[in-house]
Write a protein that holds these residues in place. Structure first.
Motif, PDB file in Angstrom:
ATOM      1  N   UNK A 222       0.833  -1.198   0.000  1.00  0.00           N
ATOM      2  CA  UNK A 222       0.000   0.000   0.000  1.00  0.00           C
ATOM      3  C   UNK A 222       0.872   1.254   0.000  1.00  0.00           C
ATOM      4  N   UNK A 223       1.943   1.253   0.803  1.00  0.00           N
ATOM      5  CA  UNK A 223       2.834   2.410   0.844  1.00  0.00           C
ATOM      6  C   UNK A 223       3.426   2.685  -0.536  1.00  0.00           C
ATOM      7  N   UNK A 224       3.875   1.636  -1.210  1.00  0.00           N
ATOM      8  CA  UNK A 224       4.467   1.815  -2.536  1.00  0.00           C
ATOM      9  C   UNK A 224       3.436   2.365  -3.521  1.00  0.00           C
ATOM     10  N   UNK A 225       2.245   1.774  -3.497  1.00  0.00           N
ATOM     11  CA  UNK A 225       1.198   2.208  -4.420  1.00  0.00           C
ATOM     12  C   UNK A 225       0.807   3.655  -4.156  1.00  0.00           C
ATOM     13  N   UNK A 227       2.521   6.075  -2.618  1.00  0.00           N
ATOM     14  CA  UNK A 227       3.598   7.015  -2.912  1.00  0.00           C
ATOM     15  C   UNK A 227       3.651   7.330  -4.399  1.00  0.00           C
ATOM     16  N   UNK A 228       3.565   6.303  -5.225  1.00  0.00           N
ATOM     17  CA  UNK A 228       3.595   6.513  -6.674  1.00  0.00           C
ATOM     18  C   UNK A 228       2.377   7.311  -7.128  1.00  0.00           C
ATOM     19  N   UNK A 229       1.208   6.936  -6.631  1.00  0.00           N
ATOM     20  CA  UNK A 229      -0.003   7.629  -7.066  1.00  0.00           C
ATOM     21  C   UNK A 229      -0.041   9.074  -6.578  1.00  0.00           C
ATOM     22  N   UNK A 230       0.511   9.363  -5.407  1.00  0.00           N
ATOM     23  CA  UNK A 230       0.613  10.749  -4.957  1.00  0.00           C
ATOM     24  C   UNK A 230       1.494  11.558  -5.903  1.00  0.00           C
ATOM     25  N   UNK A 231       2.634  10.982  -6.285  1.00  0.00           N
ATOM     26  CA  UNK A 231       3.529  11.679  -7.211  1.00  0.00           C
ATOM     27  C   UNK A 231       2.844  11.933  -8.551  1.00  0.00           C
ATOM     28  N   UNK A 232       2.132  10.921  -9.055  1.00  0.00           N
ATOM     29  CA  UNK A 232       1.462  11.075 -10.343  1.00  0.00           C
ATOM     30  C   UNK A 232       0.286  12.050 -10.241  1.00  0.00           C
ATOM     31  N   UNK A 691       9.149  -2.641  -4.812  1.00  0.00           N
ATOM     32  CA  UNK A 691       9.829  -3.849  -4.388  1.00  0.00           C
ATOM     33  C   UNK A 691       8.855  -4.998  -4.151  1.00  0.00           C
ATOM     34  N   UNK A 692       7.665  -4.685  -3.700  1.00  0.00           N
ATOM     35  CA  UNK A 692       6.661  -5.716  -3.417  1.00  0.00           C
ATOM     36  C   UNK A 692       5.438  -5.601  -4.321  1.00  0.00           C
ATOM     37  N   UNK A 693       5.067  -4.383  -4.671  1.00  0.00           N
ATOM     38  CA  UNK A 693       3.837  -4.160  -5.433  1.00  0.00           C
ATOM     39  C   UNK A 693       3.944  -4.765  -6.826  1.00  0.00           C
ATOM     40  N   UNK A 694       2.947  -5.546  -7.195  1.00  0.00           N
ATOM     41  CA  UNK A 694       2.888  -6.118  -8.544  1.00  0.00           C
ATOM     42  C   UNK A 694       1.870  -5.346  -9.356  1.00  0.00           C
ATOM     43  N   UNK A 695       2.310  -4.783 -10.471  1.00  0.00           N
ATOM     44  CA  UNK A 695       1.394  -4.034 -11.328  1.00  0.00           C
ATOM     45  C   UNK A 695       0.338  -4.939 -11.943  1.00  0.00           C
ATOM     46  N   UNK A 696       0.578  -6.233 -11.903  1.00  0.00           N
ATOM     47  CA  UNK A 696      -0.366  -7.169 -12.505  1.00  0.00           C
ATOM     48  C   UNK A 696      -1.339  -7.733 -11.478  1.00  0.00           C
ATOM     49  N   UNK A 697      -0.811  -8.110 -10.308  1.00  0.00           N
ATOM     50  CA  UNK A 697      -1.641  -8.825  -9.338  1.00  0.00           C
ATOM     51  C   UNK A 697      -2.304  -7.916  -8.308  1.00  0.00           C
ATOM     52  N   UNK A 698      -1.834  -6.686  -8.188  1.00  0.00           N
ATOM     53  CA  UNK A 698      -2.343  -5.804  -7.137  1.00  0.00           C
ATOM     54  C   UNK A 698      -3.197  -4.674  -7.701  1.00  0.00           C
ATOM     55  N   UNK A 699      -4.046  -5.017  -8.639  1.00  0.00           N
ATOM     56  CA  UNK A 699      -4.882  -4.001  -9.295  1.00  0.00           C
ATOM     57  C   UNK A 699      -5.766  -3.271  -8.302  1.00  0.00           C
ATOM     58  N   UNK A 700      -6.370  -3.999  -7.364  1.00  0.00           N
ATOM     59  CA  UNK A 700      -7.266  -3.362  -6.396  1.00  0.00           C
ATOM     60  C   UNK A 700      -6.512  -2.358  -5.524  1.00  0.00           C
ATOM     61  N   UNK A 701      -5.319  -2.723  -5.098  1.00  0.00           N
ATOM     62  CA  UNK A 701      -4.516  -1.826  -4.263  1.00  0.00           C
ATOM     63  C   UNK A 701      -4.190  -0.546  -5.034  1.00  0.00           C
ATOM     64  N   UNK A 702      -3.779  -0.713  -6.292  1.00  0.00           N
ATOM     65  CA  UNK A 702      -3.406   0.446  -7.107  1.00  0.00           C
ATOM     66  C   UNK A 702      -4.607   1.357  -7.333  1.00  0.00           C
ATOM     67  N   UNK A 703      -5.759   0.764  -7.634  1.00  0.00           N
ATOM     68  CA  UNK A 703      -6.963   1.561  -7.882  1.00  0.00           C
ATOM     69  C   UNK A 703      -7.365   2.336  -6.624  1.00  0.00           C
ATOM     70  N   UNK A 728       7.005   9.899   2.015  1.00  0.00           N
ATOM     71  CA  UNK A 728       6.800   8.695   1.214  1.00  0.00           C
ATOM     72  C   UNK A 728       7.046   8.976  -0.259  1.00  0.00           C
ATOM     73  N   UNK A 729       6.556  10.127  -0.745  1.00  0.00           N
ATOM     74  CA  UNK A 729       6.778  10.485  -2.146  1.00  0.00           C
ATOM     75  C   UNK A 729       8.270  10.636  -2.415  1.00  0.00           C
TER      76      UNK A 729
END
Length: 744
Positions: A222-225, A227-232, A691-703, A728-729
């Motif tokens: 969740x932290x990785x997702x 941080x990236x989404x905040x930056x974007x 490092x842990x987040x999978x762009x393929x398997x963690x769609x719900x987390x990313x959304x 975090x960003x």
């Protein structure tokens, strides 16, 4: 006080700290604690050996099957060879002049073995591996304390730093670490049912069970997702804060004239996306749109129509290609599509014509001066180029649109630089094109600063392409047959690509080993010695090079055919001349690097031979394959490899051979390749942000993270009221990107 910023050499000692930093780039406590286990082993389970890759530093939990000692024939000394097994496949562990190993590695003993995976006579092996043996399931004897847990963390390792050494370092750090404040607001943690950050970092390394692993990974993903989404979200907000040139369409402009004379009808997808882009161009906020579609789906026509709308408004459009070969071909194709509409100021040019100008880094002084003047004066309505267009000394009269072709070559930073080319007052619209199909989660992250559209129609007029793997290590006769097939295709009037991973030159290829590797790949000679080398086993040979392979083919299996060479170090005029000769049928075989990966269109080419196919990614292989079958004759793609059957590498190549569905392959590519560097260019060399987040398997987390990021940044664009989130960003956004965000 031991914090996340504390230097490891202060906590673990200078020698250990230096080893961790030089081998794995881990300098601080935070770096080490975020060096997460790759997987977890259970003492009763063995590691699957079939998934090992040649060249990787692997740690396996296995059982000794047999052990033996013999005298070397070609040099003095002995070899101890132990066969370890997972119950399905075996792996050889070799030790030179260490006879005592035979007494220690007894059949039936279990342990962890770590080392670099190599190959000898087509068999996987570890040369001089480090290992720790378990005395029994209940009595670990002198085994390290970290192996007493039910789950054994297995870390990404390096030469001289096996997994258990890293685990020992992590344990020492956790024992003295004073913890950290949680950057996530309590309200958000409670609402998302997320673990505390300190607890997550401790449990990821010292889990009691898989429930601990799941809870820890859930929080850290969740932290990785987020941080990236905040930056974007900040990038999207910054882009919208600048005005954009309003480019209204005209009924009597060059676009209308082009549409009237177009020799084909637009597909439904082209029409729909074209209308969306046309509307975007009329707004006061910069368009930032990604158009994805398979090779031949009509992206170029969509981009050209957008550029013409901008030209009709009195402004300029720039098209950026990843290579000079592709830039030159784009300029040529645009001129051919436009005809007299691209001949402004020339004899025979249409009244409402514009001009297409090519600007690349290798133009001679006179050509470059002329191109720069045409761009700066506004004489050129469309400017096509490579990275040269990003340079500060390239100026435009009134840049309204930037088109980036093959987005996977450029990251967020490059797009920012291009947007800045419009000047201080306005930001040009940005249209990005890619032939690499993109899963939804990737669109939300890698391309999260862009709106996405897809051309999903199958390419029109394309012939079928069949793909086969040529396993030279197991079936060398298949490569002989491949060269015979090339002769057959040439006799039938067709042409062939042979692609290699490297260019090669006199300095790099002066050694006999590299020349021999190229000759072996062409002639099927295994080149194996009687004994493996005494230190590291048989290292993976260097990638094949265009210059070597072309020489071997011309003197050997393809003697008598007209061969050409194409690579990125050729002068621009030479590259253009080679491509023109190949397109005109004056060459039978083009031996090239991946400069032919995108944009090159020779309908008469029917065969694509990819040497060392295992050195390329799935998307690259799919792109290269798309260079053939573009005419009336069916295409054939041959993936030549010495990767052994049963490995992940071979499974990847088999998957490419089994389907031409780009979206299916994109998902496979995402599963197999590194996902980390999502905000910058792949070649930037920075540490992975994921490092842990999978762009393929963690769609719900990313959304979910994207939704939260939009809400937070909408209320607090610079995160001044959320210092923890800003931190975090900063963990995934480097100083250069942070400066961009701060200025926006």
């Amino acid at each position: 006080m031991t914090t996340l910023d504390a230097k490891l050499d202060r906590v673990l000692g200078a020698k250990t700290g230096k080893a961790l930093e030089s081998a794995l780039g881990l300098a601080t406590v935070g770096d080490l604690l975020r060096h997460y286990p790759r997987r977890y082993a259970e003492r009763g389970e063995l590691t699957a050996i079939a998934g090992l890759e040649i060249g990787e530093h692997a740690t396996v939990l296995a059982q000794v099957e047999r052990v033996g000692k013999r005298t070397m024939k070609s040099r003095r000394g002995t070899i101890v060879e132990a066969r370890i097994t997972d119950g399905h496949r075996s792996l050889s562990c070799t030790f030179f002049n260490q006879a005592w190993r035979e007494r220690e590695l007894l059949p039936g003993r279990r342990g962890m073995f770590a080392g670099k995976v190599t190959a000898y006579r087509n068999q996987l092996q570890l040369a001089h591996p480090e290992y720790q043996l378990f005395d029994s399931d209940t009595d670990l004897g002198s085994a390290a304390e970290e192996f007493a847990a039910a789950l054994i963390p297995v870390y990404p390792a390096a030469q001289g730093l096996p997994s258990w050494s890293i685990a020992r370092c992590v344990g020492q750090v956790l024992d003295v670490w004073d913890g950290t404040d949680d950057p996530l607001p309590v309200e958000l943690r409670d609402r998302m049912r997320l673990a505390d950050l300190e607890a997550a970092l401790r449990k990821i390394h010292r889990p009691q069970n898989y429930a601990d692993v799941g809870a820890a990974q859930g929080r850290l993903k969740w932290d990785e997702a987020l941080a990236v989404q905040l930056a974007l979200a900040q990038l999207r907000g910054a882009a919208k804060s600048h005005p954009a040139p309003v480019c209204e369409p005209r009924d009597d402009g060059v676009l209308a004239a082009f549409d009237q004379r177009m020799p084909f009808e637009l597909t439904k997808g082209q029409q729909e996306i074209g209308e969306r882009i046309a509307l975007d161009l009329t707004t006061e906020h910069p368009m930032n749109r990604l158009v994805q579609g398979e090779v031949g789906s009509g992206k170029t026509v969509v981009a050209l129509r957008a550029m013409l709308q901008v030209v009709d408004s009195g402004r300029q459009a720039a098209m950026l290609a990843p290579t000079e070969v592709l830039a030159a071909q784009h300029a040529r194709s645009l001129r051919e599509l436009l005809g007299d509409l691209a001949m402004a100021g020339e004899l025979g040019g249409a009244d409402d014509a514009t001009r297409v100008t090519l600007l690349t880094g290798s133009l001679n002084a006179a050509q470059r001066k002329k191109a720069l003047l045409e761009a700066a004066s506004g004489e050129a309505g469309i400017v096509v180029g490579t990275h040269a267009l990003i340079q500060d000394r390239v100026s435009f009269a009134d840049l309204g649109l930037v088109v980036v072709d093959e987005q996977h070559r450029f990251g967020v930073e490059q797009r920012d630089a291009l947007r800045a080319r419009g000047g201080d007052d306005v930001s040009p619209h940005v249209l990005v094109m890619t032939a690499t199909p993109i899963p939804r989660t990737v669109a939300m992250t890698v391309y999260g600063d862009l709106e996405t559209s897809a051309l999903r129609e199958l390419p029109r007029g394309r012939s079928p392409i069949s793909t086969s793997v040529v396993p030279v290590a197991e079936k060398p006769a298949w490569l002989d047959r491949a060269w015979q097939r090339i002769h057959e295709e040439v006799r039938a009037g067709h042409q062939v690509y042979v692609v290699c991973p490297r260019i090669g030159d006199d300095e790099e290829n002066s050694g006999k080993g590299k020349k021999k590797a190229a000759k072996s790949a062409v002639d099927d000679s295994d080149g194996g010695g009687e004994e493996p080398p005494p230190e590291d086993g048989e290292e993976r040979r260097p990638p094949l090079a265009v210059l070597d392979v072309a020489e071997q083919l011309g003197a050997g299996p393809l003697a008598g055919l007209r061969l050409g060479i194409l690579h990125g170090r050729l002068a621009a005029d030479d590259k253009d001349a080679v491509m023109r000769a190949f397109a005109a049928g004056e060459l039978d075989v083009l031996v090239a690097t991946t400069v032919v990966e995108v944009g090159v269109n020779v309908p008469n080419a029917t065969v694509m031979v990819i040497m060392d196919a295992d050195r390329f990614g799935v998307s690259q292989l799919h792109q290269l394959r798309g260079r053939v079958g573009r005419g009336s004759a069916p295409g054939l793609c041959l993936l030549v490899t010495d990767a052994m059957g049963g490995t992940t590498t071979r499974e990847r190549l088999d998957a490419v051979a089994s389907t031409t569905d780009g979206f299916e392959l994109a998902r496979l590519d995402l599963e197999l390749r590194r996902e980390g560097d999502i905000l910058g260019a792949a070649q930037s060399g920075r540490k992975s942000g994921l490092k842990l987040l999978s762009l393929l398997r963690d769609e719900d987390v990313i959304a979910q993270a994207r939704e939260e990021a939009d809400r937070i940044v909408g209320a607090d664009p610079r995160l001044r009221g959320h210092p923890g989130l800003a931190w975090m960003v900063a963990e995934v956004v480097d100083a250069e990107r942070a400066e961009y965000l701060e200025k926006s």
